[in-house]
Design an enzyme around this catalytic site. Structure first.
Site, mmCIF file in Angstrom:
data_model
loop_
_atom_site.group_PDB
_atom_site.id
_atom_site.type_symbol
_atom_site.label_atom_id
_atom_site.label_comp_id
_atom_site.label_asym_id
_atom_site.label_seq_id
_atom_site.Cartn_x
_atom_site.Cartn_y
_atom_site.Cartn_z
ATOM 1 N N ALA A 10 0.667 -1.274 -0.105
ATOM 2 C CA ALA A 10 -0.035 0.117 0.115
ATOM 3 C C ALA A 10 1.087 1.545 -0.021
ATOM 4 O O ALA A 10 0.406 2.316 -0.265
ATOM 5 C CB ALA A 10 -0.973 0.030 1.200
ATOM 6 N N ARG A 15 10.570 7.097 -2.281
ATOM 7 C CA ARG A 15 12.172 6.988 -2.439
ATOM 8 C C ARG A 15 12.517 6.891 -3.769
ATOM 9 O O ARG A 15 13.648 6.969 -4.349
ATOM 10 C CB ARG A 15 12.819 6.240 -1.525
ATOM 11 C CG ARG A 15 12.820 6.771 -0.040
ATOM 12 C CD ARG A 15 13.310 5.802 0.829
ATOM 13 N NE ARG A 15 12.259 4.988 1.604
ATOM 14 C CZ ARG A 15 12.475 4.035 2.404
ATOM 15 N NH1 ARG A 15 13.459 3.680 2.730
ATOM 16 N NH2 ARG A 15 11.267 3.267 2.535
ATOM 17 N N LYS A 336 8.223 -8.835 -37.074
ATOM 18 C CA LYS A 336 7.260 -8.948 -36.052
ATOM 19 C C LYS A 336 6.186 -9.759 -36.824
ATOM 20 O O LYS A 336 5.746 -9.538 -37.980
ATOM 21 C CB LYS A 336 6.874 -7.315 -36.121
ATOM 22 C CG LYS A 336 5.604 -6.971 -34.921
ATOM 23 C CD LYS A 336 4.763 -6.166 -35.239
ATOM 24 C CE LYS A 336 3.590 -6.802 -36.277
ATOM 25 N NZ LYS A 336 2.379 -6.226 -36.648
ATOM 26 N N ALA A 364 18.532 -7.174 -49.546
ATOM 27 C CA ALA A 364 18.628 -6.024 -48.404
ATOM 28 C C ALA A 364 17.571 -4.959 -48.737
ATOM 29 O O ALA A 364 17.030 -4.686 -50.017
ATOM 30 C CB ALA A 364 20.004 -5.311 -48.757
HETATM 31 C C1 UD1 Z 1 10.706 -2.050 6.185
HETATM 32 C C2 UD1 Z 1 10.752 -2.290 7.668
HETATM 33 C C3 UD1 Z 1 12.213 -2.556 8.064
HETATM 34 C C4 UD1 Z 1 12.875 -3.582 7.054
HETATM 35 C C5 UD1 Z 1 12.520 -3.470 5.814
HETATM 36 C C6 UD1 Z 1 12.948 -4.577 5.045
HETATM 37 C C7 UD1 Z 1 8.848 -1.077 8.923
HETATM 38 C C8 UD1 Z 1 8.430 -0.072 9.653
HETATM 39 N N1 UD1 Z 1 10.253 -1.400 8.468
HETATM 40 O O1 UD1 Z 1 11.255 -0.817 5.876
HETATM 41 O O2 UD1 Z 1 12.308 -3.022 9.560
HETATM 42 O O3 UD1 Z 1 14.157 -3.694 7.391
HETATM 43 O O4 UD1 Z 1 11.343 -3.174 5.598
HETATM 44 O O5 UD1 Z 1 13.140 -4.319 3.450
HETATM 45 O O6 UD1 Z 1 7.919 -1.980 8.665
HETATM 46 N N2 UD1 Z 1 3.445 -0.296 3.134
HETATM 47 C C9 UD1 Z 1 2.204 -0.648 3.143
HETATM 48 N N3 UD1 Z 1 1.371 0.482 3.986
HETATM 49 C C10 UD1 Z 1 1.988 1.469 4.394
HETATM 50 C C11 UD1 Z 1 3.420 1.657 4.272
HETATM 51 C C12 UD1 Z 1 3.986 0.668 3.802
HETATM 52 O O7 UD1 Z 1 1.445 -1.648 2.792
HETATM 53 O O8 UD1 Z 1 1.390 2.397 5.016
HETATM 54 C C13 UD1 Z 1 4.193 -1.535 2.250
HETATM 55 C C14 UD1 Z 1 5.047 -0.976 1.167
HETATM 56 O O9 UD1 Z 1 4.242 -0.817 -0.024
HETATM 57 C C15 UD1 Z 1 6.010 -1.658 0.982
HETATM 58 C C16 UD1 Z 1 6.204 -2.511 2.416
HETATM 59 O O10 UD1 Z 1 5.338 -2.163 3.145
HETATM 60 O O11 UD1 Z 1 5.889 -2.864 0.177
HETATM 61 C C17 UD1 Z 1 7.367 -1.949 2.966
HETATM 62 O O12 UD1 Z 1 7.571 -0.487 3.350
HETATM 63 P P1 UD1 Z 1 8.644 0.334 3.140
HETATM 64 O O13 UD1 Z 1 8.342 1.751 3.214
HETATM 65 O O14 UD1 Z 1 9.344 -0.062 2.024
HETATM 66 O O15 UD1 Z 1 9.649 0.005 4.527
HETATM 67 P P2 UD1 Z 1 11.037 -0.084 4.558
HETATM 68 O O16 UD1 Z 1 11.502 1.470 4.933
HETATM 69 O O17 UD1 Z 1 11.905 -0.665 3.595
HETATM 70 MG MG MG Z 2 11.060 -1.154 1.872
#
Ligand code: UD1
Ligand code: MG
Length: 441
Positions: A10, A15, A336, A364
């Site tokens: 979600a 980044r 294609k 060609a």
């Molecule tokens: C997260 C972990 C971190 C871990 C890392 C591994 C947390 C707080 N931190 O950090 O400890 O080492 O993953 O890769 O969980 N997402 C949601 N809803 C939200 C926010 C995020 O579903 O409100 C989903 C994102 O789409 C993503 C996943 O959760 O697929 C992880 O979110 P991301 O923001 O990438 O967390 P990291 O900072 O990588």
């Molecule tokens: Mg992540």
């Protein structure tokens, strides 16, 4: 042991600095989320994905691969932001949210931004006897990962990088982003999460510390970092793709594919090799390709096509749905939806929407003019046809066997087997015209 899989997808993926939602960024031609879903369906038929940001677009991508199989839930991000909020359903107006409902009591929760994960890498979680567990790995580049604190061989807490002290930051045990929970645990502890952290979000990772304080055991499951690399930026996306390419190339070479300068060769999961294939440097193989006895010369691109006992390139572009058998397709030839069997097309041609039979030579610069501005049309070329250089074949068209077409002809009309066909204005020679034009004596 049966397990339900919940994939968190979600987040916005800020980044990545891209309009495209993070989980739809592709590695080796396939969306990250789809790679993760493949691994998930390898373990369980009860697979859930949590969406919010661009959920319609992401749901479309899910349904393109796993129609009606995946259960999609929306996260209430406004009220329950963060990876912890992703597991919360309902709630609001004084009512506490409840954990997402799953078919099985055991939930394997995965981040969607770990495209290198596989069924095999997740097996230790599915097979674990533990009620609650956490994937832990070590990696030189720790940046972005939560730090896992261990005590007595159990996990005692996960601290996010932004909230960590220098001592915690120095830990080598990192949170892989894969968690084994049971429903009772989530029922009890999910409502206890708070947003008292650097990002003011509900962290899934806080659950571990909360549970441990109440005597719940969290077992670390030590995993290979390469299977769980998280992708949060474009450079991490490129690094993950590079790892997947290493794996796909290695598998291909193990199966007997000869590769020149393998690190320059791009291929995707859907590419299948039979015996005796050679790939030269810079070859790009995308989509659903089948190669057997194929010599693909340098810097050729092949997309979703079948190549059997043929040589392609250098610098050829074989676009989708081409079938090339016992043929030679040379440099700067684009095909294609072209079916070639026993054909030579050595240089500089466009062969689109056509069937070309055995013994035919394409000179060609020959072009099948398949598009009239409104629709695409087919060209059929029979056996032993010689098509002179720089000829245009205006489709729809059928050229019978044993025809000779003179160079530079634009063919629009039917012809008979055995014909020599020439479409050219007669040559004009003006004596001394050169000297007059350049005003030379
Ligand atoms: C997260 C972990 C971190 C871990 C890392 C591994 C947390 C707080 N931190 O950090 O400890 O080492 O993953 O890769 O969980 N997402 C949601 N809803 C939200 C926010 C995020 O579903 O409100 C989903 C994102 O789409 C993503 C996943 O959760 O697929 C992880 O979110 P991301 O923001 O990438 O967390 P990291 O900072 O990588
Ligand atoms: Mg992540």
């Amino acid at each position: 042991m049966a397990v339900s899989v919940v994939i968190l997808a979600a987040g916005k993926g800020t980044r990545m600095r891209s309009k495209l939602p993070k989980v739809l960024h592709k590695i080796c031609g396939q969306e990250m989320l789809v790679h993760v879903l493949e691994a998930a369906f390898g373990l369980s038929e009860d697979v859930h994905v949590i969406l919010h940001h661009e959920h319609e677009l992401i749901a479309k991508a899910i349904n393109a691969h796993f129609k009606d199989k995946t259960q999609i839930h929306l996260q209430n991000v406004e009220q329950y932001p963060g990876t912890g909020g992703a597991l919360m359903q309902g709630g609001g107006g004084g009512v506490a949210p409840t954990p997402i409902k799953t078919a099985y009591n055991r939930l394997l929760v995965l981040n969607a931004d770990m495209p290198l994960v596989s069924k095999e890498a997740l097996m230790p979680f599915a097979e674990s006897e533990e009620s609650n567990a956490l994937g832990v790995f070590s990696l030189e580049h720790k940046s972005g990962y939560g730090r896992v604190c261990l005590a007595d061989k159990q996990v005692s807490a996960i601290v996010e990088e932004k909230d960590a002290s220098p001592e915690i930051l120095a830990l080598d045990t990192l949170n892989a982003g894969v968690y084994l929970f049971n429903q009772e645990f989530l029922q009890e502890f999910l409502p206890k999460l708070d947003k008292n952290n650097a990002q003011a979000e509900y962290y899934l990772t806080q659950l571990v510390g909360l549970g441990v304080q109440k005597g719940v055991r969290f077992a670390p499951i030590f995993v290979n970092a390469h299977d769980f690399l998280g992708v949060n930026s474009q450079s991490e996306l490129a690094a993950a793709e590079s790892k997947m390419l290493d794996k796909l190339r290695e598998q291909a070479m193990q199966a007997g594919v000869c590769m020149h300068m393998p690190h320059t060769i791009y291929l995707e999961k859907g590419v299948r090799f039979g015996a005796d294939c050679v790939l030269e440097q810079g070859v790009h193989l995308a989509g659903d390709c089948r190669l057997q006895g194929a010599h693909i010369r340098a810097h050729s691109v092949i997309e979703s096509s079948h190549i059997t006992n043929s040589s392609i390139g250098p610098l050829a572009h074989i676009r989708p749905n081409s079938k090339i058998i016992d043929s030679h397709v040379g440099n700067f030839v684009e095909t294609k939806n072209a079916h070639l069997s026993g054909v030579k097309a050595g240089h500089l041609s466009y062969l689109g929407d056509c069937t070309i039979e055995g013994g035919t030579n394409v000179g060609a610069g020959v072009i099948t003019c398949n598009y009239d501005g409104k629709g695409k049309h087919h060209t059929h070329i029979g056996q032993n046809v010689f098509i002179g250089s720089d000829s245009q074949l205006v489709a729809p068209l059928s050229i019978p066997d044993n025809v000779l077409i003179g160079a530079g002809s634009t063919i629009t009309e039917p012809m008979q087997e055995g014909d020599l066909v020439l479409v050219r204005p007669p040559q004009v020679s003006i004596p001394k015209g050169y000297f007059k034009f350049f005003q030379k004596p």
